[in-house]
Design an enzyme around this catalytic site. Structure first.
Site, PDB file in Angstrom:
ATOM      1  N   LYS A 178       0.851  -1.198   0.000  1.00  0.00           N
ATOM      2  CA  LYS A 178       0.000   0.000   0.000  1.00  0.00           C
ATOM      3  C   LYS A 178       0.885   1.247   0.000  1.00  0.00           C
ATOM      4  O   LYS A 178       1.621   1.481   0.950  1.00  0.00           O
ATOM      5  CB  LYS A 178      -0.905   0.028   1.240  1.00  0.00           C
ATOM      6  CG  LYS A 178      -1.987   1.098   1.110  1.00  0.00           C
ATOM      7  CD  LYS A 178      -2.742   1.352   2.401  1.00  0.00           C
ATOM      8  CE  LYS A 178      -2.142   2.448   3.220  1.00  0.00           C
ATOM      9  NZ  LYS A 178      -2.087   3.778   2.563  1.00  0.00           N
ATOM     10  N   GLU A 253      10.511   1.749   9.916  1.00  0.00           N
ATOM     11  CA  GLU A 253      11.385   2.895   9.599  1.00  0.00           C
ATOM     12  C   GLU A 253      10.564   4.153   9.875  1.00  0.00           C
ATOM     13  O   GLU A 253       9.634   4.456   9.125  1.00  0.00           O
ATOM     14  CB  GLU A 253      11.803   2.853   8.119  1.00  0.00           C
ATOM     15  CG  GLU A 253      12.603   1.630   7.732  1.00  0.00           C
ATOM     16  CD  GLU A 253      13.960   1.562   8.406  1.00  0.00           C
ATOM     17  OE1 GLU A 253      14.475   2.611   8.831  1.00  0.00           O
ATOM     18  OE2 GLU A 253      14.492   0.449   8.522  1.00  0.00           O
ATOM     19  N   CYS A 287      13.223  11.976   5.456  1.00  0.00           N
ATOM     20  CA  CYS A 287      13.428  11.564   6.851  1.00  0.00           C
ATOM     21  C   CYS A 287      14.863  11.817   7.285  1.00  0.00           C
ATOM     22  O   CYS A 287      15.134  11.911   8.473  1.00  0.00           O
ATOM     23  CB  CYS A 287      13.065  10.097   7.004  1.00  0.00           C
ATOM     24  SG  CYS A 287      13.975   9.050   5.864  1.00  0.00           S
ATOM     25  N   GLU A 389       9.128  16.204  15.326  1.00  0.00           N
ATOM     26  CA  GLU A 389       9.425  16.219  13.892  1.00  0.00           C
ATOM     27  C   GLU A 389       8.471  17.175  13.177  1.00  0.00           C
ATOM     28  O   GLU A 389       7.259  17.096  13.389  1.00  0.00           O
ATOM     29  CB  GLU A 389       9.256  14.802  13.330  1.00  0.00           C
ATOM     30  CG  GLU A 389       9.690  14.689  11.890  1.00  0.00           C
ATOM     31  CD  GLU A 389       9.445  13.302  11.306  1.00  0.00           C
ATOM     32  OE1 GLU A 389       8.365  12.728  11.546  1.00  0.00           O
ATOM     33  OE2 GLU A 389      10.333  12.810  10.590  1.00  0.00           O
TER      34      GLU A 389
END
Ligand code: NAD
Length: 485
Positions: A178, A253, A287, A389
């Site tokens: 997905k 991750e 990232c 973040e």
């Protein structure tokens, strides 16, 4: 092969393009224009069931296909991606808002490299044997797991999607994958390439939909035995809660809040050029971007002035235009989130040195979601801006005086993905590298990637490593066979 039309994004199950069982779709929006460009299937558990049945039917054949045959098919996919670079890059640009030149230079070439790398890798994959002198011989085998799930984010859509499915397929698994519902176009177009390359029906099944209905159903399905996930730490936590009690293999991750550490003795020109890139490439939506820039106090003012001057030159503009260095951020929701983070930084006492605002463009981009590259100073390590973040074109500057202070600032985060160290003192760099709590360290470089190396984070940045043998080991079950002599 039609790689232009992605106006209706349907599922790819058992080699067929199917509407979602519930008949529901949602809008796909071009973030550079704010316009609806198509419809995306809003799949759920029923579609996951269909996909698992197709994958299970294909597994007995695919799992015994020779490594050489898998190599041939995956390599053909890589070649077709290369041959269709222009169309795929255009789709990625329209779907994601990132500059077209970046899609052509990085995203799409890396997708074909992923297939080529793991196609070749499986031809060299081997396992150990352990001899117990004159008593016994052990040999290890690594066998395909069965049906596995791969879930990817929106920031590097085809790049990260293929980084998961290529090793999963190479290792002989059947895959339910997905892509992000925010950027599904290139994963959808990839299905046409896979069909043309001769990938047998049911080996790769691609579902579209959001995380809570479609992603969560993939994670919860009892017959999907491994989950490889890249995305936010919050979603990673949900996934772990569901998958861990079912004893699924898990690779997570997750997010990051990476330090870029600049010592006074660095190679100035190389450092400043690269720190601009490591801060703002892909609108800061990588990232691995360094969002906390830590600068030694003796060069702090000099760094600040030159950094601001260079970042001012990063033109924010229409991603289709070659001169635009910064495109749109990925969605209206993300645009609002970034602006809210900047407002929080101001409330916390942050001083905006550059940017800090949305950018209003003209013409077809007047309703797009653009944010000015933003530099903030005057914030300590424990404020929200330096802890959470943001994942946008926003960096903070902090100063340090000693190696110990630099280390303390670098490690003042619950994340642990990547760090960059700038110094000519190789002993200092190595001391720092060993003590920084991150899975990936770059010394005097950034984003220099060798696909054989272990890739991943520690702490809240995730569990497990991707890349090279780590990926092929993740996507196989290890078995030891002991023979008494
Ligand atoms: P996200 O977590 O919102 O979504 C990622 C994917 O997971 C999407 O496909 C989404 O539909 C799906 N998903 C969401 N919730 C789910 C759930 N409960 N169960 C199953 N699937 C679910 O992340 P995003 O906003 O798409 O991506 C940005 C995040 O990804 C950032 O935090 C960034 O740091 C991270 N990221 C990490 C890496 C890495 O290698 N560590 C690489 C790229 C991006």
């Amino acid at each position: 092969m039609n790689l232009i039309d992605f106006s209706t994004i349907n599922n790819y199950i058992g080699g067929q393009w199917l509407a979602p069982s519930n008949g529901k779709y949602f809008d796909n929006i071009n973030p550079a224009t704010g316009q609806v460009i198509g419809q995306i299937a809003s799949s759920d558990e029923a579609d996951v069931q269909l996909a698992v049945a197709a994958a299970q039917a294909a597994f007995p054949m695919w799992s015994v296909t020779s490594a050489e045959d898998r190599f041939t098919i995956l390599n053909r996919i890589a070649t077709l991606i290369d041959e269709n670079l222009e169309a795929l890059a255009m789709a990625e640009c329209i779907d994601n808002g990132k500059p077209l030149w970046l899609c052509k230079k990085v995203d799409i070439p890396r997708a074909s490299s992923n297939f080529r790398f793991f196609a070749t890798g499986i031809m060299h994959f081997s396992a150990e044997s352990h001899c117990m002198e004159d008593k016994a011989i052990n040999y290890t085998v690594r066998q395909p797991i069965g049906v596995v799930g791969c879930i990817s984010p929106w920031n590097l859509p085809l790049y990260l999607f293929t980084w998961k499915i290529a090793p999963a397929l190479a290792a002989g698994n059947c895959v339910i994958a997905k892509p992000s519902e925010v950027t599904p176009a290139t994963a959808f177009l990839l299905t046409r390439i896979c069909a043309e390359a001769g990938l047998p029906a049911g080996v790769l099944n691609i579902l579209h939909g959001n995380g809570t209905d479609c992603g969560a159903a993939i994670v919860a399905h009892k017959d999907i035995k491994a989950i490889s996930f890249t995305g936010s730490t919050r979603a990673g936590e949900h996934i772990a809660k569901t998958a861990a009690p079912m004893f699924k293999k898990l690779s997570l991750e997750l997010g990051g809040k990476n330090p870029a550490i600049v010592f006074a003795d660095c190679d100035w020109e190389k450092m400043i050029r690269t720190v601009v890139q490591s801060s703002f490439s892909n609108q800061g939506q990588i990232c691995l971007c360094g969002s906390r820039v830590l600068v030694q106090d003796t060069i702090y003012e000099k760094f600040k002035l030159e950094f601001i001057e260079r970042v001012k030159k990063l033109t924010v503009g229409n991603p289709l235009v070659e001169t635009s260095k910064q495109g749109a951020v990925v969605s209206e929701m993300h645009f609002e989130k970034i602006l809210n983070c900047i407002a929080i930084a101001k409330e916390e006492g942050g001083k905006i040195l550059l940017g800090g605002n949305a950018v209003q463009l003209d013409g077809e981009n007047k309703n797009g979601f653009f944010v000015a590259p933003t530099i903030i100073e005057n914030l300590g390590p424990n404020c929200r801006t330096n802890m959470e973040e943001i994942f946008g074109p926003v960096v903070t500057l902090q100063s340090f005086s000693t190696e110990e202070e630099a280390l303390a600032l670098a490690n003042a985060s619950e994340y642990g993905l990547a760090a960059t160290i700038w110094t000519q003192d190789i002993s200092l760099a190595n001391r720092m590298a060993l003590k920084i709590k991150c899975g990936i360290i770059w010394i005097n470089c950034w984003l220099l990637r060798d696909l054989r190396t272990p890739f991943g984070g520690m702490q809240n940045s995730g569990v497990g490593r991707e890349g090279g043998w780590d990926a092929l080991k993740f996507f196989t079950e290890t078995k030891n066979v002991c023979i008494e002599i």
